[in-house]
Write a protein that holds these residues in place. Structure first.
Motif, PDB file in Angstrom:
ATOM      1  N   THR A  83      48.224  60.448  85.098  1.00  0.00           N
ATOM      2  CA  THR A  83      49.180  61.517  84.815  1.00  0.00           C
ATOM      3  C   THR A  83      49.926  61.258  83.520  1.00  0.00           C
ATOM      4  O   THR A  83      50.216  62.188  82.754  1.00  0.00           O
ATOM      5  CB  THR A  83      50.168  61.670  85.980  1.00  0.00           C
ATOM      6  N   PHE A  84      50.255  59.999  83.253  1.00  0.00           N
ATOM      7  CA  PHE A  84      50.947  59.685  82.004  1.00  0.00           C
ATOM      8  C   PHE A  84      50.164  60.145  80.783  1.00  0.00           C
ATOM      9  O   PHE A  84      50.744  60.634  79.804  1.00  0.00           O
ATOM     10  CB  PHE A  84      51.221  58.175  81.903  1.00  0.00           C
ATOM     11  N   TYR A  99      50.993  63.894  80.772  1.00  0.00           N
ATOM     12  CA  TYR A  99      52.407  64.242  80.843  1.00  0.00           C
ATOM     13  C   TYR A  99      53.141  63.852  79.557  1.00  0.00           C
ATOM     14  O   TYR A  99      54.066  64.539  79.128  1.00  0.00           O
ATOM     15  CB  TYR A  99      53.042  63.565  82.055  1.00  0.00           C
ATOM     16  N   ARG A 100      52.734  62.776  78.925  1.00  0.00           N
ATOM     17  CA  ARG A 100      53.423  62.322  77.711  1.00  0.00           C
ATOM     18  C   ARG A 100      53.349  63.335  76.582  1.00  0.00           C
ATOM     19  O   ARG A 100      54.168  63.303  75.665  1.00  0.00           O
ATOM     20  CB  ARG A 100      52.824  60.990  77.245  1.00  0.00           C
ATOM     21  N   ARG A 153      59.583  69.635  80.501  1.00  0.00           N
ATOM     22  CA  ARG A 153      60.204  68.555  81.270  1.00  0.00           C
ATOM     23  C   ARG A 153      61.605  68.962  81.716  1.00  0.00           C
ATOM     24  O   ARG A 153      62.014  68.694  82.852  1.00  0.00           O
ATOM     25  CB  ARG A 153      60.278  67.283  80.430  1.00  0.00           C
ATOM     26  N   LEU A 175      61.699  60.206  82.908  1.00  0.00           N
ATOM     27  CA  LEU A 175      60.815  61.377  82.978  1.00  0.00           C
ATOM     28  C   LEU A 175      61.023  62.291  81.777  1.00  0.00           C
ATOM     29  O   LEU A 175      60.061  62.852  81.248  1.00  0.00           O
ATOM     30  CB  LEU A 175      61.062  62.135  84.277  1.00  0.00           C
ATOM     31  N   THR A 214      56.013  58.065  83.294  1.00  0.00           N
ATOM     32  CA  THR A 214      55.872  58.302  84.729  1.00  0.00           C
ATOM     33  C   THR A 214      56.501  57.132  85.469  1.00  0.00           C
ATOM     34  O   THR A 214      56.672  56.042  84.909  1.00  0.00           O
ATOM     35  CB  THR A 214      54.396  58.471  85.142  1.00  0.00           C
ATOM     36  N   PHE A 262      56.874  68.605  89.331  1.00  0.00           N
ATOM     37  CA  PHE A 262      56.345  67.570  88.452  1.00  0.00           C
ATOM     38  C   PHE A 262      54.881  67.299  88.817  1.00  0.00           C
ATOM     39  O   PHE A 262      54.508  67.366  89.993  1.00  0.00           O
ATOM     40  CB  PHE A 262      57.155  66.277  88.575  1.00  0.00           C
ATOM     41  N   CYS A 289      53.453  61.810  88.800  1.00  0.00           N
ATOM     42  CA  CYS A 289      54.521  61.654  87.811  1.00  0.00           C
ATOM     43  C   CYS A 289      55.644  60.756  88.324  1.00  0.00           C
ATOM     44  O   CYS A 289      56.169  59.921  87.591  1.00  0.00           O
ATOM     45  CB  CYS A 289      55.076  63.026  87.431  1.00  0.00           C
TER      46      CYS A 289
END
Length: 463
Positions: free
Chosen positions: A35-36, A39-40, A47, A151, A156, A181, A185
């Motif tokens: 996920t990172f 998500y990053r 966010r 976050l 994460t 999320f 996460c």
């Protein structure tokens, strides 16, 4: 392995949970890492939307989660509600400010021209999967003050919460999931302490943060150091509360009670050592002791209760040992120093004031994690500073004075991460929080806290 939720007011086991096994732990590590990678790259606006949604859900859940916290670790229900509200505030603060706090920085052309660059940018990029090892005393706040900035920075999180608050731990994992999320996460790891080393050594985990005891901090720091991974530690505190002659003594005595018994006295930033100038010592001690003795000790679910039980039976035993050692070595008991006589069940301990403390007593150097205050008489400014600093800890401090010279001296010489004048120590999302000496290192909250788990990257372009 079973993990139990036990009501400290009654000793009753409320629920038991099975710890997750190796296969499930691997699945969660893999999910956090995968996920990172996506998500990053998400936008701050996305966010922020998710974190504000989590804040709104927590606000709706305030009464239920407050009762869960109280039933698991014994804090008064009024305080539990306030803790939930504080978490909502911190979430919204970071949702509103994170993009600004992590904005690219551009050193002036004049400062970098001799580097051969046409331009230099400093960018804050997320580190990756962050392991959070959190304590039971503020089971919601300690987690949120890590999770909200982490976050928002694009990291994460994996939460290893204290084993005596499993219901709160599971609630937190569910909260971020309900908020939308991405899966992986933020996840709660319902595991025992023995699993921490393996998780921290896993190459997919980039860093760790721990709030807790000094031994726990030493252990996590040693493992992380061996793996060359970033850590932030917020450990114990034995905060001084200094009252000088120019202070409003009556107000100082009133606030001192709250500063000592907040969270049933189980707070790292609670005032514990009351260092009083001889000119006002007797007045302060009399008023402080009377108010401590008048506190209502009882069922934490009762709205009128001031002090509930300690969170664990072992915690009460440890506190009793400290007090008994001090009394054997000559300390005088002004009030308390015993279990609540009308509470045969539960882990209650009476609000206690001790004086005549000497360096030979364990309580002079060790943290009293419960409603026990030690009162010192000092002859002047130099002795006040010396006694305040005569501790292995340096988390925060409280000083009561109206004298500008006193204030400057304490700011210059106090060995602590915070100095609060004419009020009690508090944490706020806009103010950095952390300590010195054996109280740990690194900072939480504010811009300092969100940058702790960022890769501070220099981007240099040739002229």
């Amino acid at each position: 392995m079973a993990i139990a939720s036990v009501n400290p007011a009654t000793g009753e086991t409320l629920k038991t949970f099975e710890a997750i096994g190796p296969e499930e732990l691997e699945n969660r590590l893999a999910a956090a890492h995968a996920t990172f990678r996506t998500y990053r790259t998400s936008a701050f606006s996305e966010r922020s939307r998710l974190l504000k949604r989590a804040a709104s859900l927590l606000e709706e859940d305030q009464e239920d989660i407050a009762r869960t916290m109280t039933s698991e670790m014994g804090k008064p229900l009024v305080a539990a509600r306030a803790e939930a509200a504080k978490c909502v505030k911190a979430m919204r603060w970071y949702a509103d400010h994170a993009e600004e706090l992590l904005a690219d920085e551009h050193p002036s052309d004049a400062d970098v021209k001799d580097s051969g660059a046409s331009g230099v940018t400093v960018r804050y990029r997320p580190l990756g999967v962050v392991l959070a090892v959190m304590p039971w005393n503020f089971p919601l706040w300690q987690v949120v003050r890590f999770a909200a900035p982490a976050l928002m920075a694009g990291n994460t999180g994996l939460l290893k919460h204290a084993s005596n608050v499993p219901q709160t731990a599971l609630y937190l994992g569910d909260l971020f999931h309900r908020a939308g999320f991405p899966d992986g996460c933020f996840q709660t790891l319902l595991v025992g302490a023995g699993a921490i080393e393996g998780v921290l050594r896993d190459p997919r985990v980039a860093a760790a943060t721990l709030t807790g005891s000094e031994p726990a901090g030493r252990s996590v720091a040693a493992i992380a150091g061996d793996e060359v991974k970033k850590t932030v530690l917020e450990l114990g505190g034995s905060d001084p509360y200094v009252v000088m002659p120019s202070a409003d003594v009556d107000r100082a005595a009133r606030v001192a009670v709250t500063a000592r018994v907040q969270n049933n006295g189980q707070s790292c930033i609670a005032a514990k050592r009351f260092i009083i100038h001889e000119d006002v010592h007797d007045t302060f001690a009399e008023r402080f002791t009377a108010r401590m003795e008048a506190l209502s000790v009882g069922d934490p679910m009762d709205e009128s209760t001031d002090v509930g039980p300690l969170a664990t039976e072992q915690g009460r035993a440890d506190l009793e040992e400290l007090v008994d050692d001090a009394v054997r070595r000559g300390a005088q008991v002004l009030c308390g120093a015993g279990r609540s006589g009308d509470r045969p069940a539960g882990w209650y301990y009476l609000p206690t004031v001790l004086t005549g403390i000497t360096p030979e007593m364990r309580i002079h150097h060790e943290e009293a994690f419960g409603p026990v205050a030690t009162v010192y008489r000092v002859s002047g400014l130099d002795e006040a500073v010396s006694v305040a600093n005569d501790s292995p800890f340096g988390l925060s401090s409280n000083v009561w004075t109206r004298d500008a010279g006193d204030m400057e001296r304490f700011v210059q010489d106090m060995e602590a991460g915070g100095i609060f004048f004419n009020g009690m120590t508090a944490s706020h999302p806009a103010m950095p929080f952390g300590g010195a000496k054996r109280s740990g290192y690194g900072r939480e909250l504010s811009d300092h806290g969100i940058k702790e788990f960022c890769n501070i990257t220099t981007v240099w372009t040739a002229a």
